[in-house]
Design a protein around this motif. Structure first.
Motif, short mmCIF file in Angstrom:
data_model
loop_
_atom_site.label_atom_id
_atom_site.label_comp_id
_atom_site.label_asym_id
_atom_site.label_seq_id
_atom_site.Cartn_x
_atom_site.Cartn_y
_atom_site.Cartn_z
N PRO A 12 0.75 -1.19 -0.07
CA PRO A 12 0.01 -0.01 -0.07
C PRO A 12 0.80 1.23 0.19
CG PRO A 12 0.30 -0.67 2.06
CD PRO A 12 0.77 -1.83 1.37
N VAL A 13 0.13 2.44 -0.15
CA VAL A 13 0.98 3.77 -0.08
C VAL A 13 1.39 3.91 1.43
CG1 VAL A 13 -1.23 4.91 0.82
CG2 VAL A 13 0.58 6.10 -0.23
N THR A 14 2.60 4.48 1.48
CA THR A 14 3.44 4.57 2.65
C THR A 14 3.80 5.96 2.74
OG1 THR A 14 5.54 4.41 1.76
CG2 THR A 14 4.54 2.41 2.41
N TYR A 15 4.18 6.26 4.18
CA TYR A 15 4.56 7.78 4.42
C TYR A 15 5.78 8.23 3.44
CZ TYR A 15 1.31 8.40 8.25
OH TYR A 15 0.17 8.65 8.95
N GLY A 16 6.40 7.26 2.99
CA GLY A 16 7.60 7.74 2.00
C GLY A 16 7.03 8.10 0.78
N HIS A 17 5.99 7.43 0.20
CA HIS A 17 5.07 8.04 -0.89
C HIS A 17 4.84 9.15 -0.59
CE1 HIS A 17 4.69 3.39 -1.60
NE2 HIS A 17 5.50 3.56 -2.42
N ILE A 18 3.98 9.63 0.39
CA ILE A 18 3.37 10.62 0.59
C ILE A 18 4.60 11.82 0.78
CG2 ILE A 18 2.00 11.89 2.26
CD1 ILE A 18 0.54 9.08 2.79
N ASP A 19 5.50 11.54 1.55
CA ASP A 19 6.78 12.75 1.51
C ASP A 19 7.02 13.02 -0.04
OD1 ASP A 19 8.63 14.38 2.75
OD2 ASP A 19 9.94 12.62 1.64
N LEU A 20 7.07 11.95 -0.79
CA LEU A 20 7.73 12.48 -2.16
C LEU A 20 6.62 13.03 -2.91
CD1 LEU A 20 9.78 8.79 -2.75
CD2 LEU A 20 10.69 11.04 -2.54
N LEU A 21 5.52 12.60 -2.96
CA LEU A 21 4.15 13.27 -3.60
C LEU A 21 4.27 14.70 -3.16
CD1 LEU A 21 1.76 10.34 -3.64
CD2 LEU A 21 2.81 11.42 -5.63
N SER A 22 4.39 15.09 -1.88
CA SER A 22 4.30 16.42 -1.35
C SER A 22 5.35 17.10 -1.97
CB SER A 22 4.20 16.27 0.03
OG SER A 22 4.50 17.62 0.54
N ARG A 23 6.56 16.45 -2.04
CA ARG A 23 7.75 17.44 -2.64
C ARG A 23 7.63 17.58 -4.27
NH1 ARG A 23 12.05 13.60 -0.38
NH2 ARG A 23 13.72 14.87 -1.71
N ALA A 145 2.78 4.33 7.60
CA ALA A 145 1.58 4.37 6.64
C ALA A 145 0.50 5.17 7.24
CB ALA A 145 1.08 3.06 6.34
N PRO A 146 -0.35 5.72 6.60
CA PRO A 146 -1.50 6.67 7.13
C PRO A 146 -2.42 5.52 7.73
CG PRO A 146 -1.44 6.79 4.68
CD PRO A 146 -0.08 6.08 5.15
N LYS A 151 -6.66 0.69 8.46
CA LYS A 151 -7.92 0.04 8.24
C LYS A 151 -8.16 -0.80 7.30
CE LYS A 151 -12.48 2.15 7.90
NZ LYS A 151 -13.16 3.67 7.66
N ALA A 152 -7.63 -0.56 6.03
CA ALA A 152 -7.57 -1.61 4.99
C ALA A 152 -6.89 -2.85 5.24
CB ALA A 152 -6.91 -0.77 3.66
N LEU A 153 -5.74 -2.64 5.85
CA LEU A 153 -4.86 -4.03 6.21
C LEU A 153 -5.98 -4.91 7.12
CD1 LEU A 153 -1.29 -2.69 6.54
CD2 LEU A 153 -2.34 -4.34 5.03
N LEU A 154 -6.58 -4.16 8.26
CA LEU A 154 -7.51 -4.92 8.92
C LEU A 154 -8.37 -5.59 8.53
CD1 LEU A 154 -7.41 -2.41 12.06
CD2 LEU A 154 -6.74 -4.60 12.16
#
Length: 158
Positions: A12-23, A145-146, A151-154
């Motif tokens: 899934p999407v991670t905080y690493g992805h989100i950091d790069l997307l924000s940048r 991860a957010p 929630k999705a993994l659960l």
């Protein structure tokens, strides 16, 4: 720059992805998150689920569009009028691999540039695989991860 593409499987999407997307959103007014159908991988989440998770996780980042894709990234870039691809690199192995991909994409589409963003130290160790493994062993993934991913993994009951 007007449009860049940030491709990946995001499973899934991670905080690493989100950091790069924000940048990336600070480099271009439009960031197309190209969620890949990767036939060489067996994803945990369906393409639709990955797109929904990404849309939720990036809702506060301006200019983000989440679009599924399959086929050649160079063709997808032409279709979406992108000037560049943005890729994250965590280390030398990633850099070597991304350099090869950049050269392939430049050969297929000479107008397409590739921007390599080094991962931040605080998120560079995070991968989708790490998130799934930590979760599978009842570890706390809130730093990786957010909440929508937990929630999705659960629901998947790994």
């Amino acid at each position: 720059m007007h449009t860049v593409i940030f491709p990946g499987s995001f499973d899934p999407v991670t905080y690493g992805h989100i950091d790069l997307l924000s940048r990336a959103s600070r480099l271009a007014s439009r960031v197309v998150v190209a969620v890949a159908v990767n036939t060489s991988k067996k994803p945990l989440f369906s393409l639709e689920e990955r797109c929904v998770l990404l849309a939720e996780a990036t809702a506060d980042i301006p200019g983000i569009e989440v679009i599924p894709f399959s086929g050649l990234l160079a063709d997808f870039a032409v279709e979406h009028k992108a000037e560049a691809l943005v890729r994250g690199i965590r280390g030398a192995t990633d850099a070597d691999y991304e350099l090869q991909l950049a050269q392939v994409n430049k050969t297929l589409n000479p107008e397409l540039e590739t921007i390599l963003l080094p991962a931040n130290a605080s998120t560079g160790f995070i991968s989708s695989t790490v998130v799934k493994e930590v979760f599978k062993h009842n570890g706390d993934i809130h730093s990786f991860a957010p909440p929508c991913v937990k929630k999705a993994l659960l629901k998947k009951q790994l």
